[in-house]
Write an enzyme that holds these catalytic residues in place. Sequence first.
Site, mmCIF file in Angstrom:
data_model
loop_
_atom_site.group_PDB
_atom_site.id
_atom_site.type_symbol
_atom_site.label_atom_id
_atom_site.label_comp_id
_atom_site.label_asym_id
_atom_site.label_seq_id
_atom_site.Cartn_x
_atom_site.Cartn_y
_atom_site.Cartn_z
ATOM 1 N N ARG A 27 31.245 173.327 0.625
ATOM 2 C CA ARG A 27 31.229 173.272 2.099
ATOM 3 C C ARG A 27 31.522 174.628 2.741
ATOM 4 O O ARG A 27 32.138 174.680 3.809
ATOM 5 C CB ARG A 27 32.236 172.244 2.624
ATOM 6 C CG ARG A 27 31.932 170.820 2.251
ATOM 7 C CD ARG A 27 31.144 170.161 3.380
ATOM 8 N NE ARG A 27 30.862 168.778 3.040
ATOM 9 C CZ ARG A 27 31.464 167.744 3.590
ATOM 10 N NH1 ARG A 27 32.367 167.916 4.523
ATOM 11 N NH2 ARG A 27 31.158 166.529 3.222
ATOM 12 N N ARG A 31 32.572 173.663 9.482
ATOM 13 C CA ARG A 31 33.292 173.712 10.756
ATOM 14 C C ARG A 31 34.497 174.638 10.809
ATOM 15 O O ARG A 31 35.007 174.898 11.894
ATOM 16 C CB ARG A 31 33.719 172.290 11.153
ATOM 17 C CG ARG A 31 32.558 171.451 11.637
ATOM 18 C CD ARG A 31 32.949 170.003 11.759
ATOM 19 N NE ARG A 31 33.259 169.463 10.441
ATOM 20 C CZ ARG A 31 33.575 168.196 10.198
ATOM 21 N NH1 ARG A 31 33.652 167.341 11.191
ATOM 22 N NH2 ARG A 31 33.834 167.797 8.974
ATOM 23 N N ARG A 40 25.777 175.026 15.521
ATOM 24 C CA ARG A 40 25.613 173.578 15.576
ATOM 25 C C ARG A 40 25.463 173.091 17.012
ATOM 26 O O ARG A 40 24.643 172.216 17.291
ATOM 27 C CB ARG A 40 26.781 172.863 14.912
ATOM 28 C CG ARG A 40 26.485 171.382 14.742
ATOM 29 C CD ARG A 40 27.663 170.630 14.213
ATOM 30 N NE ARG A 40 28.774 170.656 15.141
ATOM 31 C CZ ARG A 40 29.771 169.798 15.146
ATOM 32 N NH1 ARG A 40 29.790 168.843 14.248
ATOM 33 N NH2 ARG A 40 30.741 169.896 16.012
ATOM 34 N N ASP A 77 22.645 167.853 3.594
ATOM 35 C CA ASP A 77 23.653 166.827 3.316
ATOM 36 C C ASP A 77 23.131 165.909 2.224
ATOM 37 O O ASP A 77 21.915 165.769 2.055
ATOM 38 C CB ASP A 77 23.960 166.013 4.577
ATOM 39 C CG ASP A 77 25.281 165.282 4.429
ATOM 40 O OD1 ASP A 77 26.329 165.909 4.645
ATOM 41 O OD2 ASP A 77 25.263 164.093 4.047
ATOM 42 N N TYR A 154 27.634 154.811 0.267
ATOM 43 C CA TYR A 154 27.367 154.915 1.712
ATOM 44 C C TYR A 154 26.274 153.936 2.156
ATOM 45 O O TYR A 154 26.332 153.380 3.247
ATOM 46 C CB TYR A 154 26.951 156.342 2.072
ATOM 47 C CG TYR A 154 28.103 157.333 1.971
ATOM 48 C CD1 TYR A 154 29.047 157.437 2.983
ATOM 49 C CD2 TYR A 154 28.244 158.150 0.850
ATOM 50 C CE1 TYR A 154 30.104 158.325 2.890
ATOM 51 C CE2 TYR A 154 29.300 159.054 0.745
ATOM 52 C CZ TYR A 154 30.229 159.134 1.771
ATOM 53 O OH TYR A 154 31.273 160.014 1.682
HETATM 54 O O1 CP3 Z 1 28.610 173.068 0.809
HETATM 55 C C1 CP3 Z 1 27.893 173.436 1.766
HETATM 56 O O2 CP3 Z 1 28.224 174.350 2.554
HETATM 57 C C2 CP3 Z 1 26.525 172.805 1.908
HETATM 58 C C3 CP3 Z 1 26.423 171.736 2.797
HETATM 59 C C4 CP3 Z 1 26.966 170.352 2.491
HETATM 60 C C5 CP3 Z 1 27.313 169.457 3.529
HETATM 61 N N1 CP3 Z 1 27.578 168.240 2.980
HETATM 62 C C6 CP3 Z 1 27.339 169.803 4.945
HETATM 63 C C7 CP3 Z 1 28.094 168.953 5.866
HETATM 64 C C8 CP3 Z 1 27.111 169.651 1.279
HETATM 65 C C9 CP3 Z 1 26.947 170.141 -0.147
HETATM 66 C C10 CP3 Z 1 27.493 168.319 1.613
HETATM 67 C C11 CP3 Z 1 27.695 167.259 0.614
HETATM 68 C C12 CP3 Z 1 28.230 165.962 1.035
HETATM 69 N N2 CP3 Z 1 27.953 165.265 2.182
HETATM 70 C C13 CP3 Z 1 29.045 165.144 0.242
HETATM 71 C C14 CP3 Z 1 29.497 165.465 -1.156
HETATM 72 C C15 CP3 Z 1 30.531 166.518 -1.204
HETATM 73 C C16 CP3 Z 1 31.880 166.082 -0.804
HETATM 74 O O3 CP3 Z 1 32.410 166.676 0.147
HETATM 75 O O4 CP3 Z 1 32.419 165.202 -1.449
HETATM 76 C C17 CP3 Z 1 29.330 163.971 0.951
HETATM 77 C C18 CP3 Z 1 30.197 162.824 0.504
HETATM 78 C C19 CP3 Z 1 28.616 164.048 2.184
HETATM 79 C C20 CP3 Z 1 28.532 163.021 3.249
HETATM 80 C C21 CP3 Z 1 29.103 163.530 4.494
HETATM 81 N N3 CP3 Z 1 28.509 164.484 5.298
HETATM 82 C C22 CP3 Z 1 30.310 163.162 5.098
HETATM 83 C C23 CP3 Z 1 31.280 162.135 4.530
HETATM 84 C C24 CP3 Z 1 30.439 163.920 6.270
HETATM 85 C C25 CP3 Z 1 31.521 163.847 7.289
HETATM 86 C C26 CP3 Z 1 32.737 164.459 6.696
HETATM 87 C C27 CP3 Z 1 33.486 165.255 7.690
HETATM 88 O O5 CP3 Z 1 34.050 166.254 7.232
HETATM 89 O O6 CP3 Z 1 33.494 164.898 8.867
HETATM 90 C C28 CP3 Z 1 29.324 164.771 6.347
HETATM 91 C C29 CP3 Z 1 29.052 165.769 7.397
HETATM 92 C C30 CP3 Z 1 28.864 167.170 6.969
HETATM 93 N N4 CP3 Z 1 28.102 167.579 5.932
HETATM 94 C C31 CP3 Z 1 29.376 168.322 7.633
HETATM 95 C C32 CP3 Z 1 28.882 169.437 6.961
HETATM 96 C C33 CP3 Z 1 29.087 170.881 7.311
HETATM 97 C C34 CP3 Z 1 30.238 168.304 8.884
HETATM 98 C C35 CP3 Z 1 29.372 167.808 9.980
HETATM 99 C C36 CP3 Z 1 29.497 168.551 11.286
HETATM 100 O O7 CP3 Z 1 29.202 169.765 11.342
HETATM 101 O O8 CP3 Z 1 29.822 167.870 12.252
#
Ligand code: CP3
Length: 353
Positions: A27, A31, A40, A77, A154
Amino acid sequence: MSRLKNDTLIRALLRQPTPYTPVWIMRQAGRYLPEYNRTRSRAGSFLDLCRNPDLATEVTLQPLSRFALDAAIVFSDILTIPDAMGLGLYFAEGEGPRFDRPLRDQDTIHRLPIPDPEEQLGYVLNAVRQIQRALAGKVPLIGFAGSPFTLACYMVEGGSSTDFHVLKAMLYARPDLVHHILDTNCRAVTGYLNAQINAGVDAVMIFDTWGGILSTPAFREFSLAYLERIIEGLSGGENGEPVPSIVFTKGGGQWLKDIAATGCDAVGVDWTTDIGAARALIGRDVALQGNLDPAVLFSSPDVIRKETQQVLSAFGPGGGHVFNLGHGISQFAPPEHVGVLVDAVHELSRPFH
Ligand code: CP3
């Protein structure tokens, strides 16, 4: 000769010697970076950002211009696949991902389609091609997907959960239905990762974020078996270059031997496992990625250096280690602490190589 100017990540994943331990952060584009939040809001929403290759490229590169990271990861994602299957993904402010149409009944499950990556996920592949043009070989680009099981969590639950009890209830009551979803996800993920490889990613990672909620026999049956099928189905890169694979099961510390046996090149380790013990167990077969507690970033530069040293010493001398956090970075982590961490890994790891 590799086309990459910095190929330490690829070399470490293949357990070849490197002058220092490469580091990237799960990640890393997110944010905690104010510039990410600005892009964003320009995009409108997180999903609009994912679907716009220009802006996805911009945010992918943001952490690399701040920190001396050894890899980029495609900004996307894991839930783009179920979205492409028609489940209707959206992000409710402050509540994480949601699906309009979660999978709850046999008919819907049996009708679940396998998306065509070029057709329905072309925006991700276009982002991959555009990011690679912008990177111009500076560092490798990692592609990724969710594991079939983590996606199913999910898809059945309809959103985030701490225990995914709707999915787990279905798993025990109707294992046939869950296997149908997993088989469909497995084909979808394999096709999607191969499409990312064709579009030019240099390595791939499978996020099995929720595998750790399963019992040992259930993990083998409902997650591991499908991870193995994906790894077996991955293609090599252009010109026969290897595209190394990383499998990360969060909470999978007690199954490291099974995960290494999937045929992956590297195993991700969360912060609850001692990385030295993990190396003793599977380090002959695979590289390891991890595993600093993400909460260390809330401390001070001195503590970050001390804890970094501790992980490097636990792994010990030699190659086959990719430094990372044990899970994704928190949105509340101070960005300057990431700089401290990356520089500490580069500096403190040299004596081990
Ligand atoms: O690593 C990176 O920089 C690449 C981008 C990336 C994102 N999600 C961007 C993201 C990657 C590799 C993921 C993987 C992901 N997404 C996983 C597996 C990794 C982990 O963390 O366990 C999972 C379970 C998801 C599903 C997901 N997407 C969730 C549960 C959420 C919300 C979580 C939160 O922190 O609120 C997201 C949103 C998400 N994916 C964000 C980002 C940068 C935040 C969204 C935003 O900008 O509002």
